[in-house]
Design an enzyme around this catalytic site. Structure first.
Site, PDB file in Angstrom:
ATOM      1  N   GLY A 112      31.589 -25.377 -21.519  1.00  0.00           N
ATOM      2  CA  GLY A 112      32.799 -25.831 -20.677  1.00  0.00           C
ATOM      3  C   GLY A 112      33.845 -26.397 -21.525  1.00  0.00           C
ATOM      4  O   GLY A 112      34.964 -25.979 -21.422  1.00  0.00           O
ATOM      5  N   CYS A 113      33.582 -27.434 -22.556  1.00  0.00           N
ATOM      6  CA  CYS A 113      34.548 -28.024 -22.983  1.00  0.00           C
ATOM      7  C   CYS A 113      34.334 -28.055 -24.783  1.00  0.00           C
ATOM      8  O   CYS A 113      33.062 -28.385 -25.107  1.00  0.00           O
ATOM      9  CB  CYS A 113      34.513 -29.691 -22.849  1.00  0.00           C
ATOM     10  SG  CYS A 113      35.428 -30.505 -23.729  1.00  0.00           S
ATOM     11  N   GLY A 114      35.317 -27.615 -25.429  1.00  0.00           N
ATOM     12  CA  GLY A 114      35.069 -27.317 -26.642  1.00  0.00           C
ATOM     13  C   GLY A 114      34.841 -28.504 -27.579  1.00  0.00           C
ATOM     14  O   GLY A 114      34.497 -28.069 -28.852  1.00  0.00           O
ATOM     15  N   CYS A 116      33.229 -31.169 -26.674  1.00  0.00           N
ATOM     16  CA  CYS A 116      31.817 -31.863 -26.179  1.00  0.00           C
ATOM     17  C   CYS A 116      31.124 -32.370 -27.499  1.00  0.00           C
ATOM     18  O   CYS A 116      30.663 -31.279 -28.111  1.00  0.00           O
ATOM     19  CB  CYS A 116      31.042 -31.185 -24.891  1.00  0.00           C
ATOM     20  SG  CYS A 116      31.996 -30.913 -23.658  1.00  0.00           S
TER      21      CYS A 116
END
Length: 274
Positions: A112-114, A116
């Site tokens: 989802g989040c590059g 993380c």
């Protein structure tokens, strides 16, 4: 490298409603499993991914994250299914493994989040060297490439749940397509497949069926890809990085239109345009 058989999709029982009418049927859904990437026996990252083309994924991730400098530094890759997911067991050059241990970080759940799992700003914001790509394409060639990529998204056509990344060669031909539930994973799979085939990253364009996030530009620039066209929007950090790394960045590339956010010099005008 060995690879046991893996499924791309599963069938589930569903209730389908249309015009207030109920029907009971079976539906295809994309398979999603935890995939652990291990280097020389040490787990480095756990990703949620589609469980196929994992050798491509492992190599592409290793290259785009700067863990390896080239495919020759990956000595072996074994795929080991477990009851909880899949282990991808890689053996890499000792120098690269030593450097990896110095900067290990937990990247669990990165679909989802590059950013993380990054522990410091320096880890999160990594700026590759400017690319020296010779790629030049007309907008019409990019549109045709997008259409051709969509035609080869076989899992998306069956499930509606996956992203794709495609490589458009200098002659406008779609040479490779890879799919995954995660947009980062799809691009990594494409990069790995290209590296395995010895493709020249500087002479084509990467097409993606997602937004152009910072990490998508970062991965492209790390490999020397100078032309990235996304079907959706970029982020501000992606545009900034594209400017700094000399990457031509296109967004909203659909319905015979596009927006150029960085380095328009690689987008050629058609012969009938002034």
């Amino acid at each position: 490298m060995t690879s046991p058989e893996r499924t791309a999709l599963v069938q589930v029982s569903v209730e389908k409603w249309r015009n207030d009418q109920l029907s009971l049927c079976r539906d295809n859904v994309a398979e999603e499993v935890p995939v652990a990437l291990e280097y020389n026996g040490i787990s480095h990252a756990v990703m949620l991914a589609s469980p196929y083309d994992l050798e491509d994924f492992a190599l592409g991730f290793s290259l785009s994250e700067g863990i390896l400098a080239g495919p020759s530094e990956l000595f072996d890759c074994e795929i080991a299914p477990t009851k909880d997911g899949i282990q991808v067991q890689m053996r890499i050059a000792s120098g690269r493994f030593a450097a990896l241990k110095d900067k290990r970080r937990n990247l669990t759940g990165r679909t989802g989040c590059g950013l993380c799992g990054a522990e410091t700003l320096q880890q999160a914001i990594r700026c590759p060297a400017p690319v020296t790509s010779s790629a030049l394409f007309t907008a019409e060639a990019i549109y045709a490439g997008m259409d051709a990529m969509h035609g080869r998204q076989h899992l998306q056509q069956q499930t509606g749940a996956t992203h794709a990344a495609a490589w458009m060669a200098a002659d406008g031909r779609i040479a490779l397509v890879r799919e995954d539930i995660g947009r980062h994973n799809a691009l990594d799979k494409l990069i790995g497949a290209m590296a395995t085939k010895g493709e020249d990253f500087s002479k084509g364009a990467a097409l993606i069926t997602s937004r152009a996030s910072y990490e998508m530009v970062q991965k492209a620039a790390t490999l020397g890809i100078g032309f990235l066209a996304a079907i959706s929007a970029p982020t501000s950090l992606a545009v900034k990085l594209a400017e700094e790394t000399q990457v031509t960045l296109l967004g909203f590339t659909r319905n015979q239109s596009h927006v150029v956010y960085a380095h328009p010099q690689r987008v050629l005008r058609a012969a009938n345009q002034t």
